[in-house]
Design an enzyme around this catalytic site. Structure first.
Site, PDB file in Angstrom:
ATOM      1  N   TYR A  74      39.176  34.010  51.913  1.00 30.87           N
ATOM      2  CA  TYR A  74      40.492  33.524  51.485  1.00 30.87           C
ATOM      3  C   TYR A  74      40.996  34.448  50.346  1.00 30.87           C
ATOM      4  O   TYR A  74      42.366  35.042  50.212  1.00 30.87           O
ATOM      5  CB  TYR A  74      40.529  32.026  51.194  1.00 30.87           C
ATOM      6  CG  TYR A  74      42.054  31.597  50.801  1.00 30.87           C
ATOM      7  CD1 TYR A  74      43.032  31.441  51.903  1.00 30.87           C
ATOM      8  CD2 TYR A  74      42.290  31.341  49.457  1.00 30.87           C
ATOM      9  CE1 TYR A  74      44.221  30.950  51.735  1.00 30.87           C
ATOM     10  CE2 TYR A  74      43.711  31.042  49.241  1.00 30.87           C
ATOM     11  CZ  TYR A  74      44.603  30.723  50.404  1.00 30.87           C
ATOM     12  OH  TYR A  74      45.831  30.508  49.941  1.00 30.87           O
ATOM     13  N   SER A  81      48.187  33.618  45.866  1.00 30.10           N
ATOM     14  CA  SER A  81      47.204  32.519  45.213  1.00 30.10           C
ATOM     15  C   SER A  81      46.346  32.896  43.957  1.00 30.10           C
ATOM     16  O   SER A  81      46.259  34.433  43.928  1.00 30.10           O
ATOM     17  CB  SER A  81      46.051  32.271  46.273  1.00 30.10           C
ATOM     18  OG  SER A  81      45.073  31.330  45.570  1.00 30.10           O
TER      19      SER A  81
END
Length: 271
Positions: A155, A142
């Site tokens: 995250y 990501s």
């Protein structure tokens, strides 16, 4: 590697991004072992791909939990039977909210799924992949793994760990037949995003992509053999700038802090 030469193990295949990657690679000629925990959508995806295919053996599904030793062992056995030469570690869970609201069980599940599972599955498959003439390991990370954004601290930590793991593994295997790659999407328009994340992205005007666009990027990365790629030109520049001068960008996230504080979460947490 051309998709026509690829026998792919794809984890998290039943999700919005996973199913888009599966469809893209299957259309381009790859053989697929679809791996996931959700039986009904996984089997539905496998059936939909095989309909009309000349060779239905090109796609198979395996319902397992890759966070367990038994689940990973089953994947490795099935991968061996299918002469797999590509592993795409796509399975992941989300986490969003103020840092003080993070619960230990959620943190444990996040790290087991996003970090430990891909590392251990890769470790288990490497002896087999190293026997292939050519092989690839592609980890789906990501932009948040390179660019810390308020609300995504946990995250982002998991994706940063996966990014550094990919980098170290790439260097470790540089003189082998196994190519290690890392793909970093920005926000993706899938149910992976909670209503809170969607509201946050709207308020901060965060750009997003369709899962089909990211799947196209994954396919291009596999074929190019490049080491890593970021989705979105601005995000790629910001991630690189953040790596050099992280404090320079701190002030750019004031609107993200405000947006996080304005949100109400199902568990009652707030900033």
């Amino acid at each position: 590697m051309s998709p026509r030469d690829a026998s792919v193990v794809l984890t998290g295949a039943a999700g919005g991004l996973g199913s888009a990657i599966a469809r893209r690679l299957f259309e381009e000629g790859a053989c697929l072992l679809l791996v996931g925990r959700s039986e009904a959508p996984l089997l539905t995806l496998a059936r939909s791909l095989s309909v009309g295919a000349r060779d239905r053996s090109r796609v198979d599904a395996l319902v397992v939990d890759v966070t367990t030793d038994a689940g990973r062992a089953a994947v490795i056995d099935a991968a061996g039977a299918r002469n797999a030469n590509v592993l795409i570690n796509n399975a992941a869970v989300a986490a969003f909210g103020p840092a003080q609201a993070l619960q230990s069980e959620a943190a444990r599940r996040l790290m087991e799924t996003n970090v430990v599972a891909p590392m251990m599955l890769t470790a288990g498959m490497l002896p087999m992949l190293l026997t292939r003439p050519r092989a690839q390991v592609l980890n789906i990370g990501s932009t948040l793994g390179s660019l810390g954004v308020p609300g995504f601290s946990a995250y982002a930590a998991s994706k940063a760990a996966l990014r550094i793991y990919s980098e170290a593994l790439r260097r470790e295997l540089a003189d082998s037949c196994v190519r290690v790659q890392y793909y970093a999407p920005r926000a993706i328009d899938t149910p992976f995003n909670s209503p809170e994340v969607q509201a946050f992205n709207e308020e901060t005007h965060s750009a997003s992509d369709s899962p089909e666009k990211i799947a196209q990027g994954v396919s291009r990365l596999l074929q190019s053999g490049s080491t890593q790629r970021y989705a979105g030109g601005f995000e790629a520049i910001a991630a690189r700038l953040n790596g050099l001068f992280p404090e320079w960008l701190d002030g750019a996230f004031a609107k993200h802090r405000r947006a996080l504080k304005s949100l109400k979460f199902p568990n009652g947490a707030s900033s």
